[in-house]
Write an enzyme that holds these catalytic residues in place. Structure first.
Site, PDB file in Angstrom:
ATOM      1  N   LYS A 125       1.425   3.550  38.178  1.00 45.73           N
ATOM      2  CA  LYS A 125       2.363   4.176  37.237  1.00 45.73           C
ATOM      3  C   LYS A 125       3.516   3.206  37.043  1.00 45.73           C
ATOM      4  O   LYS A 125       3.789   2.381  37.906  1.00 45.73           O
ATOM      5  CB  LYS A 125       2.879   5.496  37.814  1.00 45.73           C
ATOM      6  N   ASP A 165       3.094   7.928  28.679  1.00 44.94           N
ATOM      7  CA  ASP A 165       3.557   9.100  29.434  1.00 44.94           C
ATOM      8  C   ASP A 165       4.805   9.564  28.678  1.00 44.94           C
ATOM      9  O   ASP A 165       4.956   9.246  27.482  1.00 44.94           O
ATOM     10  CB  ASP A 165       3.864   8.727  30.898  1.00 44.94           C
TER      11      ASP A 165
HETATM   12  P1  NDP Z   1       6.331  13.386  25.626  1.00 44.70           P
HETATM   13  O1  NDP Z   1       7.405  12.380  25.772  1.00 44.70           O
HETATM   14  O2  NDP Z   1       5.410  13.303  24.455  1.00 44.70           O
HETATM   15  O3  NDP Z   1       6.963  14.847  25.626  1.00 44.70           O
HETATM   16  C1  NDP Z   1       7.718  15.308  26.701  1.00 44.70           C
HETATM   17  C2  NDP Z   1       8.245  16.700  26.377  1.00 44.70           C
HETATM   18  O4  NDP Z   1       8.836  17.242  27.544  1.00 44.70           O
HETATM   19  C3  NDP Z   1       9.334  16.671  25.317  1.00 44.70           C
HETATM   20  O5  NDP Z   1       9.304  17.884  24.613  1.00 44.70           O
HETATM   21  C4  NDP Z   1      10.595  16.566  26.163  1.00 44.70           C
HETATM   22  O6  NDP Z   1      11.761  17.057  25.533  1.00 44.70           O
HETATM   23  C5  NDP Z   1      10.242  17.427  27.349  1.00 44.70           C
HETATM   24  N1  NDP Z   1      10.983  16.970  28.530  1.00 44.70           N
HETATM   25  C6  NDP Z   1      10.968  15.730  29.070  1.00 44.70           C
HETATM   26  N2  NDP Z   1      11.796  15.676  30.124  1.00 44.70           N
HETATM   27  C7  NDP Z   1      12.312  16.909  30.253  1.00 44.70           C
HETATM   28  C8  NDP Z   1      13.224  17.486  31.154  1.00 44.70           C
HETATM   29  N3  NDP Z   1      13.758  16.784  32.161  1.00 44.70           N
HETATM   30  N4  NDP Z   1      13.531  18.805  30.987  1.00 44.70           N
HETATM   31  C9  NDP Z   1      12.985  19.534  29.977  1.00 44.70           C
HETATM   32  N5  NDP Z   1      12.126  19.029  29.085  1.00 44.70           N
HETATM   33  C10 NDP Z   1      11.786  17.746  29.226  1.00 44.70           C
HETATM   34  O7  NDP Z   1       5.511  13.338  27.003  1.00 44.70           O
HETATM   35  P2  NDP Z   1       4.048  13.886  27.314  1.00 44.70           P
HETATM   36  O8  NDP Z   1       3.774  15.102  26.519  1.00 44.70           O
HETATM   37  O9  NDP Z   1       3.119  12.741  27.255  1.00 44.70           O
HETATM   38  O10 NDP Z   1       4.189  14.269  28.866  1.00 44.70           O
HETATM   39  C11 NDP Z   1       4.564  15.570  29.320  1.00 44.70           C
HETATM   40  C12 NDP Z   1       4.117  15.762  30.757  1.00 44.70           C
HETATM   41  O11 NDP Z   1       2.700  15.598  30.842  1.00 44.70           O
HETATM   42  C13 NDP Z   1       4.701  14.768  31.772  1.00 44.70           C
HETATM   43  O12 NDP Z   1       4.866  15.416  33.007  1.00 44.70           O
HETATM   44  C14 NDP Z   1       3.599  13.722  31.888  1.00 44.70           C
HETATM   45  O13 NDP Z   1       3.676  13.021  33.111  1.00 44.70           O
HETATM   46  C15 NDP Z   1       2.376  14.628  31.820  1.00 44.70           C
HETATM   47  N6  NDP Z   1       1.137  13.965  31.477  1.00 44.70           N
HETATM   48  C16 NDP Z   1       1.015  13.276  30.300  1.00 44.70           C
HETATM   49  C17 NDP Z   1      -0.171  12.673  29.967  1.00 44.70           C
HETATM   50  C18 NDP Z   1      -0.402  12.016  28.659  1.00 44.70           C
HETATM   51  O14 NDP Z   1      -1.549  11.664  28.376  1.00 44.70           O
HETATM   52  N7  NDP Z   1       0.595  11.852  27.807  1.00 44.70           N
HETATM   53  C19 NDP Z   1      -1.316  12.672  30.926  1.00 44.70           C
HETATM   54  C20 NDP Z   1      -1.121  13.520  32.078  1.00 44.70           C
HETATM   55  C21 NDP Z   1       0.086  14.101  32.343  1.00 44.70           C
HETATM   56  P3  NDP Z   1      12.862  16.021  24.937  1.00 44.70           P
HETATM   57  O15 NDP Z   1      12.251  15.522  23.672  1.00 44.70           O
HETATM   58  O16 NDP Z   1      14.069  16.843  24.770  1.00 44.70           O
HETATM   59  O17 NDP Z   1      13.016  14.949  25.986  1.00 44.70           O
END
Ligand code: NDP
Length: 446
Positions: A125, A165
């Site tokens: 990571k 991510d």
């Molecule tokens: P994105 O950046 O596309 O979206 C993240 C979302 O989560 C946004 O809506 C963001 O809001 C919100 N967010 C981020 N940090 C916080 C926080 N501290 N508190 C509240 N809301 C928060 O990321 P992903 O959708 O790719 O990832 C989301 C989760 O899924 C993570 O935990 C990631 O590790 C996990 N994941 C992702 C994978 C992938 O393929 N993308 C694979 C496996 C797991 P804002 O815009 O306001 O920051």
């Protein structure tokens, strides 16, 4: 053999202040220790003690110049945790909260997740404390180019294959890949999540969200239930949340919430596919805030500064970030009749909340099992790159679905208790551990 308490005391002493890493390791240790007692060869080889130390950590300076010609400095990281069963594989996170402890927890989880996928993928990571929010496309490009100018010497299609991510989507992968290609003068499958016309795989953007829903379908089958008609709350509104909602709508569920770091939106009647189309454009093109749904769409309410777990639901899909469901949220979810949790995010549930779910005997699986669809499809992207081919959408989706069915079977194999309750935490941790541990034993003390 040490107790979990003694083992964790060592981990805490050697990794001071890295609370998320301690949390992730403790969860695995609690599952694996009883297994080690029955299989002393793993304890003798000190497998778990070796697994909690990354094979390599790279930390580097990322200087870049913003649109006002000011110099900005961020910190870049790559944690190469385990290459026991394949090249290091795992996403890059760009978010101001990024630090060594958070990336070590993610890399550690990734090792088990990748093992569960049945594909030959090690675990890693990386990322940076850079915040893409509010930056121009040019600034994001300059940052990505500077980041890759150091990272490129540590990665490669057979060494370490990063992906996206939080904060790293198709735009960032494009800039990172462009710079890698320029520095190495070679076009290889060094990153996954690439654009479709330059080496990407169909279904990769959808894969984490779709895969999470496929896993929930498997969990529901154990109780003779299906997704159709279920009321679902989803947190986040990024990549994982968007495609979770898309698949849920396709399967006839009623999705009532989405969120971002400022608050959540709620639509009692359930989101429509037109609402989702608006969210895709809002988040992926205009990069706006979720509360705009209230201003531009009908039937939405906005709750500032809160997470959506107070909204009654049958299934909750935490899809934003780590530790977003605390014990009090878990009690509220159970009290309101929630029967299943589908973790799109990594470690979104704090340990006390996990205990609440398990005590209530609801269907609960950890992210490493539920959200492994993303990395699985990244593995499929690597295969397509290696043999220079492109599979159809249907082919990739079917392979993804089968991988999720297999992961569910592994969890049941190692996690089914005498009373029939499936402890998916134990199941995922032990199944993930065994494959990596056996490979480590075969490869000697390295
Ligand atoms: P994105 O950046 O596309 O979206 C993240 C979302 O989560 C946004 O809506 C963001 O809001 C919100 N967010 C981020 N940090 C916080 C926080 N501290 N508190 C509240 N809301 C928060 O990321 P992903 O959708 O790719 O990832 C989301 C989760 O899924 C993570 O935990 C990631 O590790 C996990 N994941 C992702 C994978 C992938 O393929 N993308 C694979 C496996 C797991 P804002 O815009 O306001 O920051």
């Amino acid at each position: 053999m040490k107790s979990v308490k003694e083992f964790m005391a060592d981990v805490v002493r050697k990794n001071p202040g890295e609370v998320e890493f301690h949390q992730a390791v403790k969860e695995v240790a609690e599952s694996v220790f009883p297994f080690l007692q029955k299989h002393p060869k793993y304890a003798k080889e000190k497998i778990l003690e070796r697994m909690v130390v990354p094979e390599r950590v790279v930390i580097f300076r990322v200087p870049w110049i913003d649109d006002n010609q000011e110099i900005q400095i961020n910190t870049g990281y790559r944690i190469e945790m385990s290459s026991a069963i394949g090249p290091y594989k795992g996403g890059l996170r760009f978010h101001p909260s990024v630090n060594l402890g958070i990336l070590k927890f993610l890399a550690f989880e990734q090792v088990y997740k990748n093992s569960l996928t049945t594909l030959p993928l090690g675990g890693g990571k990386g990322g940076s404390d850079f915040d893409p929010k509010g930056k121009s496309d040019r600034e994001v490009m300059k940052f990505c180019q500077s980041f890759m100018t150091e990272l490129f010497r540590h990665i490669g299609e057979n060494t370490d294959v990063p992906a996206g991510d939080i904060g790293v989507g198709s735009r960032e992968i494009g800039f990172l890949f462009g710079q890698y290609k320029r520095l190495k003068n070679e076009f290889t499958g060094v990153l996954t999540g690439k654009g479709i016309n330059w080496g990407g795989s169909l279904i990769r953007p959808e894969a984490t969200g779709y895969g999470c829903v496929y896993f929930v379908q498997e969990m529901l089958k154990t109780r003779k239930q299906s997704i159709k008609g279920k009321v679902c709350t989803v947190s986040g509104s990024g990549n994982v949340a968007q495609y979770t909602v898309e698949k849920l709508l396709e399967l006839g569920a009623k999705v009532v919430t989405l969120s971002d770091s400022n608050g959540y939106v709620y639509k009692e009647k359930g989101l429509t596919s037109d609402d989702l189309k608006f969210v895709f454009e809002l988040k992926n093109v205009r990069r706006g805030r979720i509360k705009e749904c209230v201003e531009k769409l009908k039937g939405f309410k906005y709750v500032e500064g809160k997470r959506p777990w107070e909204v009654p639901c049958d299934i909750a899909f935490p899809s934003a970030t780590q530790n977003e469901i605390d014990a009090s949220d878990a009690k509220t979810l159970v009290k309101n009749g929630c029967m299943c949790i589908g973790e799109g995010a990594n470690m979104p549930t704090v340990p006390e909340a996990v205990k609440v779910f398990q005590k209530a005997k609801i269907l609960y699986a950890p992210g490493k099992a539920a959200n492994a669809g993303g990395v699985s499809t990244s593995g499929l992207e690597m295969s397509q790159n290696s043999i220079r081919t492109a599979w159809t959408r249907e082919e990739v989706d079917e392979k993804l679905r089968q991988i999720k069915v297999n992961i569910h079977e592994s969890c049941v194999k190692y996690g089914k208790q005498k009373d029939g309750y499936i402890n998916y935490v134990d199941g995922a941790n032990i199944a993930g551990f065994v494959k990596v541990a056996d490979a480590m034993i075969d490869q000697g003390v390295v």
